[in-house]
Design a protein around this motif. Structure first.
Motif, short mmCIF file in Angstrom:
data_model
loop_
_atom_site.label_atom_id
_atom_site.label_comp_id
_atom_site.label_asym_id
_atom_site.label_seq_id
_atom_site.Cartn_x
_atom_site.Cartn_y
_atom_site.Cartn_z
N GLN A 81 0.85 -1.19 0.00
CA GLN A 81 0.00 0.00 0.00
C GLN A 81 0.88 1.23 0.00
O GLN A 81 1.98 1.23 0.58
CB GLN A 81 -0.91 0.00 1.23
CG GLN A 81 -1.97 -1.10 1.20
CD GLN A 81 -2.81 -1.09 2.46
OE1 GLN A 81 -2.31 -1.30 3.56
NE2 GLN A 81 -4.09 -0.87 2.32
N TRP A 82 0.41 2.28 -0.65
CA TRP A 82 1.14 3.55 -0.63
C TRP A 82 0.16 4.70 -0.56
O TRP A 82 -1.00 4.58 -0.94
CB TRP A 82 2.04 3.67 -1.88
CG TRP A 82 1.36 4.27 -3.08
CD1 TRP A 82 1.41 5.59 -3.48
CD2 TRP A 82 0.55 3.61 -4.07
NE1 TRP A 82 0.68 5.78 -4.64
CE2 TRP A 82 0.14 4.58 -5.02
CE3 TRP A 82 0.12 2.29 -4.23
CZ2 TRP A 82 -0.67 4.26 -6.10
CZ3 TRP A 82 -0.70 1.97 -5.30
CH2 TRP A 82 -1.08 2.95 -6.23
N ARG A 83 0.65 5.82 -0.06
CA ARG A 83 -0.15 7.04 -0.07
C ARG A 83 0.75 8.26 -0.09
O ARG A 83 1.93 8.20 0.30
CB ARG A 83 -1.07 7.11 1.16
CG ARG A 83 -0.36 7.38 2.48
CD ARG A 83 -1.38 7.55 3.60
NE ARG A 83 -0.72 7.75 4.90
CZ ARG A 83 -1.36 7.86 6.05
NH1 ARG A 83 -2.69 7.81 6.06
NH2 ARG A 83 -0.69 8.03 7.17
N TRP A 84 0.19 9.35 -0.56
CA TRP A 84 0.86 10.65 -0.56
C TRP A 84 0.38 11.42 0.66
O TRP A 84 -0.81 11.75 0.74
CB TRP A 84 0.53 11.42 -1.84
CG TRP A 84 0.87 10.66 -3.08
CD1 TRP A 84 -0.02 10.02 -3.91
CD2 TRP A 84 2.16 10.45 -3.63
NE1 TRP A 84 0.66 9.41 -4.94
CE2 TRP A 84 1.99 9.66 -4.80
CE3 TRP A 84 3.45 10.85 -3.26
CZ2 TRP A 84 3.07 9.27 -5.59
CZ3 TRP A 84 4.52 10.45 -4.05
CH2 TRP A 84 4.33 9.68 -5.19
N GLY A 160 -3.55 11.35 0.51
CA GLY A 160 -3.89 11.14 1.91
C GLY A 160 -4.55 9.80 2.17
O GLY A 160 -4.55 9.32 3.31
N GLU A 161 -5.12 9.17 1.13
CA GLU A 161 -5.76 7.87 1.27
C GLU A 161 -4.81 6.77 0.79
O GLU A 161 -4.00 6.98 -0.12
CB GLU A 161 -7.06 7.82 0.48
CG GLU A 161 -8.13 8.79 0.97
CD GLU A 161 -9.45 8.61 0.24
OE1 GLU A 161 -9.71 7.49 -0.24
OE2 GLU A 161 -10.20 9.60 0.14
N ILE A 205 6.34 10.21 0.48
CA ILE A 205 5.44 9.08 0.21
C ILE A 205 5.58 8.08 1.34
O ILE A 205 6.62 8.05 2.03
CB ILE A 205 5.76 8.44 -1.16
CG1 ILE A 205 4.69 7.40 -1.54
CG2 ILE A 205 7.16 7.85 -1.19
CD1 ILE A 205 4.82 6.88 -2.96
N GLU A 206 4.56 7.29 1.57
CA GLU A 206 4.59 6.27 2.63
C GLU A 206 4.18 4.92 2.05
O GLU A 206 3.34 4.85 1.14
CB GLU A 206 3.65 6.67 3.76
CG GLU A 206 4.04 7.98 4.44
CD GLU A 206 3.06 8.43 5.51
OE1 GLU A 206 3.36 9.43 6.19
OE2 GLU A 206 1.98 7.80 5.64
N PHE A 207 4.79 3.85 2.62
CA PHE A 207 4.49 2.49 2.20
C PHE A 207 4.19 1.63 3.42
O PHE A 207 4.76 1.84 4.49
CB PHE A 207 5.69 1.87 1.46
CG PHE A 207 6.11 2.57 0.22
CD1 PHE A 207 5.51 2.29 -1.00
CD2 PHE A 207 7.13 3.52 0.25
CE1 PHE A 207 5.90 2.93 -2.16
CE2 PHE A 207 7.54 4.16 -0.91
CZ PHE A 207 6.93 3.87 -2.12
#
Length: 218
Positions: A81-84, A160-161, A205-207
């Protein structure tokens, strides 16, 4: 009693995870199993950190770089999963990575694009892959570029999601799913094995939930 119930539920979830054949690539605590390469010899800890079982990439205003699995993989399903966390930006998942720094800091590989509103594009980095002719984007002087356009727009969620990426790499074929939608596929790829990289490309970014499942060849 509540504590016991929580332990039991965690045990059931862990067992189900294992029964499905999935192996976590990120343990949620540290970067065991990963290496880093950055431009300008930037210290990895100035870009990557771990918080709440999540890989936090603070790439905005920092040199480009990759976090790379120590192992090589072939014939697999890869999910993450990733999101900004802010306005979005650029990043990617590089599969079948071999020679380091073939192009700037990027290794020889095939990129599955994560750039905002372009997730699922292919970018070839020293490799080749076949797609439908109309997917080959034009570059300088109207010549074919390294970009192979995805098949479906609008599969991503707003910044954000959390988004879900699923990459199925089997033999010399690749299929890409974004939030359950098939967005790209290619065949006759010039490589079928290598490490997996996640880019830090001057954006935050996040994972999380990075995992892999082996598939039989053929």
């Amino acid at each position: 009693m509540k504590k016991l119930l929580t332990v039991l539920l965690l045990g059931v979830a862990t067992a189900a995870f294992a029964e499905e054949g999935w192996t976590p690539l990120f343990n949620g605590k540290d970067f065991t199993g990963w290496t880093f390469d950055t431009l300008d010899k930037a210290a990895p800890e100035t870009i990557w950190s771990v918080k709440d079982d999540t890989v936090v990439v603070m790439g905005k205003g920092k040199p480009n770089g990759v976090m790379r699995t120590e192992k090589s993989y072939s014939n697999y399903e890869l999910e993450f999963q990733w999101r900004w966390p802010d306005t979005g930006g650029n990043s990617g998942c590089l599969i079948h990575c071999t020679d380091p720094r073939l192009m700037s800091v990027w290794p020889k590989s095939m990129e599955v694009q994560l750039m905002k509103d372009n997730a699922g594009d292919f970018w070839v980095i020293g490799e080749t892959i076949e797609v439908q002719p109309e997917q080959i984007a034009k570059g300088k002087n109207n010549q074919p570029s390294r970009r192979r356009l995805n098949l479906v727009d609008g599969a991503e969620k707003p910044s954000g999601e959390w988004n879900q990426m699923r990459i199925v790499a089997k033999d010399n074929t690749v299929e890409v799913f974004v939030n359950g939608t098939l967005v790209n596929k290619g065949w006759n790829m010039s490589v079928s094995e290598g490490a997996i990289c996640l880019q830090a490309e001057r954006a935050n970014i996040e994972f999380r939930n990075i995992r892999i499942k082996a598939m039989p060849a053929g």
